[in-house]
Design a protein around this motif. Sequence first.
Motif, PDB file in Angstrom:
ATOM      1  N   GLU A 172      86.325 -79.396 -41.168  1.00 49.64           N
ATOM      2  CA  GLU A 172      86.250 -78.534 -42.520  1.00 49.64           C
ATOM      3  C   GLU A 172      87.343 -77.412 -42.463  1.00 49.64           C
ATOM      4  O   GLU A 172      87.713 -77.162 -43.461  1.00 49.64           O
ATOM      5  CB  GLU A 172      84.774 -77.778 -42.377  1.00 49.64           C
ATOM      6  N   ALA A 173      87.588 -76.756 -41.272  1.00 46.77           N
ATOM      7  CA  ALA A 173      88.663 -75.744 -41.197  1.00 46.77           C
ATOM      8  C   ALA A 173      89.909 -76.604 -41.761  1.00 46.77           C
ATOM      9  O   ALA A 173      90.670 -75.824 -42.392  1.00 46.77           O
ATOM     10  CB  ALA A 173      88.888 -75.213 -39.706  1.00 46.77           C
ATOM     11  N   TRP A 174      90.227 -77.578 -41.274  1.00 48.99           N
ATOM     12  CA  TRP A 174      91.600 -78.128 -41.583  1.00 48.99           C
ATOM     13  C   TRP A 174      91.344 -78.353 -43.215  1.00 48.99           C
ATOM     14  O   TRP A 174      92.408 -78.388 -43.761  1.00 48.99           O
ATOM     15  CB  TRP A 174      91.673 -79.623 -40.904  1.00 48.99           C
TER      16      TRP A 174
END
Length: 252
Positions: A172-174
């Motif tokens: 998700e962060a990516w």
Amino acid sequence: MTVPVGQGPLEGRVVAVAGAAGPAGRATLLRLAEAGATVAAVDAATERLAEAVDAASFAHGGAPVVGETVDLLDLDATRAWADRTEEEFGRVDGLVHLVGGWRGSKNFAETSLGDWNHLHNLLIRTVQHTSLAFDPALRRSGDGRFLLVSAAATGRPTAGNAAYAAAKAAAEAWTLALADGFAKAGGEGEPPAAAAILVVKALVHDAMRAERPNAKFAGFTDVTELAEAVTGAWERPAREVNGQRLWLTPEP
């Protein structure tokens, strides 16, 4: 082969699907074909991928759905797939990331780092490689979409779910970093593409219901609902979709 943009919901759109051979992939290929998209699908399971591609194409009168086996853990191979898709069809308007898998333990102390290594490759590496490979084409599309399917567990990981929840959180962060790149490219105007996260508790399909007829699957998202959310990602402007966590299960 250049695909012109037409008048239907996704007529003229070219959408790539990673992890297309499973139940979610089959449902997504069917819905994308029904909406008029040209679909380029990949999976490691060659036979199941061929079945999914044939089903989607034949269900809609020979719709343009193609499939191939690509090693998404190989960045060069993934970039070559992106380049081939854009060269053959003239554009790429979307990448749908459906590569999934789960491993867990009875409790935190028994968490296996071998499970982490497996999920790191499956759930993070494939996101990194597909996003890096398709980023330029999605920007050139002018209205591209990168869609990641993630899990509600990232917000409330349980003791036995550490490796899975951490891997999903990293993916998700990516994806949100990709979204920030799109936003910066758009400046004060519309971004050239959008990256968004479709959040589910878990997925369910007809075969699971048949195997467990008494199960309620509370909060689960049917794969057909997921497929509908994928095709609906183009209904709103990119700026409204970009960087969003789109909940397909009740938000905690």
